[in-house]
Design a protein around this motif. Structure first.
Motif, PDB file in Angstrom:
ATOM      1  N   ALA A   1      12.683  10.452 -14.115  1.00 60.01           N
ATOM      2  CA  ALA A   1      11.798  10.585 -12.954  1.00 60.01           C
ATOM      3  C   ALA A   1      11.698   9.270 -12.190  1.00 60.01           C
ATOM      4  O   ALA A   1      11.639   9.253 -10.959  1.00 60.01           O
ATOM      5  N   ARG A   2      11.694   8.173 -12.898  1.00 62.23           N
ATOM      6  CA  ARG A   2      11.506   6.866 -12.277  1.00 62.23           C
ATOM      7  C   ARG A   2      12.777   6.347 -11.613  1.00 62.23           C
ATOM      8  O   ARG A   2      12.713   5.679 -10.574  1.00 62.23           O
ATOM      9  N   THR A   3      13.936   6.632 -12.200  1.00 64.66           N
ATOM     10  CA  THR A   3      15.184   6.063 -11.680  1.00 64.66           C
ATOM     11  C   THR A   3      15.948   6.995 -10.768  1.00 64.66           C
ATOM     12  O   THR A   3      16.865   6.560 -10.062  1.00 64.66           O
ATOM     13  N   GLY A   4      15.624   8.286 -10.788  1.00 63.56           N
ATOM     14  CA  GLY A   4      16.350   9.235  -9.985  1.00 63.56           C
ATOM     15  C   GLY A   4      17.618   9.753 -10.628  1.00 63.56           C
ATOM     16  O   GLY A   4      18.343  10.560 -10.028  1.00 63.56           O
ATOM     17  N   HIS A   5      17.907   9.327 -11.852  1.00 65.73           N
ATOM     18  CA  HIS A   5      19.088   9.818 -12.564  1.00 65.73           C
ATOM     19  C   HIS A   5      18.767  11.134 -13.253  1.00 65.73           C
ATOM     20  O   HIS A   5      17.639  11.372 -13.696  1.00 65.73           O
ATOM     21  N   GLN A   6      19.781  11.979 -13.370  1.00 64.18           N
ATOM     22  CA  GLN A   6      19.609  13.270 -14.026  1.00 64.18           C
ATOM     23  C   GLN A   6      19.870  13.202 -15.524  1.00 64.18           C
ATOM     24  O   GLN A   6      19.441  14.086 -16.265  1.00 64.18           O
ATOM     25  N   ASP A   7      20.591  12.172 -15.971  1.00 69.32           N
ATOM     26  CA  ASP A   7      20.848  12.038 -17.397  1.00 69.32           C
ATOM     27  C   ASP A   7      20.912  10.566 -17.779  1.00 69.32           C
ATOM     28  O   ASP A   7      20.906   9.676 -16.915  1.00 69.32           O
TER      29      ASP A   7
ATOM     30  N   GLY B   1       0.787  -1.224   0.000  1.00 70.60           N
ATOM     31  CA  GLY B   1       0.000   0.000   0.000  1.00 70.60           C
ATOM     32  C   GLY B   1       0.808   1.256   0.000  1.00 70.60           C
ATOM     33  O   GLY B   1       0.265   2.353   0.045  1.00 70.60           O
ATOM     34  N   GLN B   2       2.176   1.143  -0.030  1.00 72.08           N
ATOM     35  CA  GLN B   2       3.019   2.322   0.038  1.00 72.08           C
ATOM     36  C   GLN B   2       3.699   2.561  -1.301  1.00 72.08           C
ATOM     37  O   GLN B   2       4.236   1.638  -1.897  1.00 72.08           O
ATOM     38  N   PRO B   3       3.690   3.838  -1.772  1.00 72.50           N
ATOM     39  CA  PRO B   3       4.444   4.139  -2.994  1.00 72.50           C
ATOM     40  C   PRO B   3       5.928   3.940  -2.752  1.00 72.50           C
ATOM     41  O   PRO B   3       6.402   4.019  -1.627  1.00 72.50           O
ATOM     42  N   THR B   4       6.677   3.686  -3.808  1.00 73.60           N
ATOM     43  CA  THR B   4       8.108   3.458  -3.657  1.00 73.60           C
ATOM     44  C   THR B   4       8.831   3.835  -4.914  1.00 73.60           C
ATOM     45  O   THR B   4       8.265   3.830  -5.991  1.00 73.60           O
ATOM     46  N   GLU B   5      10.121   4.161  -4.754  1.00 68.52           N
ATOM     47  CA  GLU B   5      10.975   4.317  -5.919  1.00 68.52           C
ATOM     48  C   GLU B   5      11.178   2.932  -6.513  1.00 68.52           C
ATOM     49  O   GLU B   5      11.240   1.930  -5.806  1.00 68.52           O
ATOM     50  N   HIS B   6      11.345   2.864  -7.820  1.00 65.22           N
ATOM     51  CA  HIS B   6      11.468   1.560  -8.440  1.00 65.22           C
ATOM     52  C   HIS B   6      12.224   1.675  -9.736  1.00 65.22           C
ATOM     53  O   HIS B   6      12.421   2.725 -10.282  1.00 65.22           O
TER      54      HIS B   6
ATOM     55  N   PRO C   1      20.457   2.846  -4.546  1.00 63.59           N
ATOM     56  CA  PRO C   1      19.549   3.991  -4.387  1.00 63.59           C
ATOM     57  C   PRO C   1      19.377   4.746  -5.693  1.00 63.59           C
ATOM     58  O   PRO C   1      20.240   4.690  -6.566  1.00 63.59           O
ATOM     59  N   PRO C   2      18.263   5.460  -5.849  1.00 69.58           N
ATOM     60  CA  PRO C   2      18.008   6.205  -7.079  1.00 69.58           C
ATOM     61  C   PRO C   2      19.154   7.162  -7.394  1.00 69.58           C
ATOM     62  O   PRO C   2      19.700   7.815  -6.514  1.00 69.58           O
TER      63      PRO C   2
END
Length: 337
Positions: free
Chosen positions: A185-191, A75-80, A121-122
């Protein structure tokens, strides 16, 4: 005893036979790859399916599984994030489990699904790599390259299927930009990095040069891409997308315009045996404002560029290269003959 001239010596004749056989071997390899690709093609028609886990999931099993647009089973959102298992390489079978860089097995995913492990981590680790196929192709062309990236530590190889009905490189480049924003947006990478085969390389280059994509793309690798256009496009010029690959098309002329301050590194792999490049040097990037490396691949043709293991190793090296390069062109050669 009369001595034969050097050009008639057995060594010279053997060398000439070896040289003349290289194009035949390259053509035979391309035909074999084409036959295999026809079998794999249906598997790449559909977009990628992902199975996403929260980053806190233990190695032994997930704490929850969710789709791209929903929360986990807890039930919790998460980075993925996700990676996809593709076909086996030489010496392996479909039953050989994929392993991460630390040697841990990722199990045996079902056909068409992704494998997921305990991810960093992202924003950490290798940049995501976006794989762009060529004209009338799909993501199945990158089965072996994708697996090579996964086995060497890339967590985010992502494929983009653009529609067979696409009629404009500009429109495909805009779609690519949307896809890259979603990945960041999904991975947390800037490029990200991009690897484009044939037309896919032109789409990636247009996004970088003309749509401001250099802020998102660190390295663009192209494989058999007609950067200067190709005369063979005249054979299928009824299709508007093919017409844009002619040497003096509007798109090619746009890519020749100045691009001051472009931050993306360009690495172009081309082959003198690529029969779809007329002239063969059309596969090179020649632009004074761009940071470019042109790599001549000796011994293989157009279809082998995205699947040959020697090229795959060179691609990984290019993606890992340092940033200490000034604008200008560097030439390099690799041989697989």
């Amino acid at each position: 005893m009369k001595v034969l001239p050097d050009f008639l010596s057995p060594q010279w004749l053997l060398h000439q036979l070896q040289i003349s056989s290289v194009p035949l071997r390259a053509t035979a390899l391309d035909l074999a790859i084409l036959a295999g690709h026809v079998l794999l093609y249906p598997s790449g028609i559909a977009d990628e399916r992902r199975i996403d886990l929260p980053l806190s999931a233990p190695p032994g099993g997930p704490a929850g599984v969710r789709s791209d647009d929903g929360p986990t089973s807890t039930g919790q959102p998460t980075e993925h994030t996700s990676t996809k298992r593709s076909g086996p390489t030489a010496g392996e079978t479909p039953d050989t489990p994929l392993r991460n860089p630390h040697g841990r097995s990722l199990g045996h995913p079902r056909a068409g699904e992704s494998t997921v492990e305990h991810l960093p981590p992202p924003g950490q680790g290798h940049r995501p790599v976006v794989l762009l196929h060529g004209f009338v192709d799909n993501r199945s062309v990158f089965v072996l390259l994708r697996r090579s990236l996964l086995r060497h530590g890339w967590q985010h190889p992502e494929s983009l299927n653009y529609s067979l009905l696409t009629c404009d490189i500009r429109a495909a480049a805009e779609l690519l930009g949307q896809h890259i924003e979603e990945i960041c947006a999904r991975t947390g990478h800037q490029d990200v990095d991009i690897v484009g085969h044939s037309l896919g390389g032109l789409i990636g280059r247009y996004y970088v040069q003309r749509l401001g994509g250099d802020r998102r793309v660190h390295t663009l690798v192209t494989l058999g891409t007609p950067h200067e256009g190709t005369q063979i496009a005249q054979l299928m010029s009824a299709h508007p997308l093919v017409r844009q690959m002619l040497p003096h098309s509007d798109v090619i002329e746009e890519l020749r315009r100045p691009a001051p301050g472009c931050r993306t590194r360009f690495v172009s792999f081309w082959s003198e045996l690529d029969h779809l490049m007329i002239p063969v040097e059309a596969g090179c990037i020649d632009h004074p404002d761009l940071i470019t490396t042109n790599v001549r691949v000796s011994g293989i043709g157009h279809l082998a560029l995205p699947v040959h293991p020697v090229v795959a190793a060179a691609i990984r090296e290019a993606l890992d290269a340092s940033d200490e390069t000034a604008a200008g062109s560097v030439e390099s050669v690799i041989s697989v003959a």
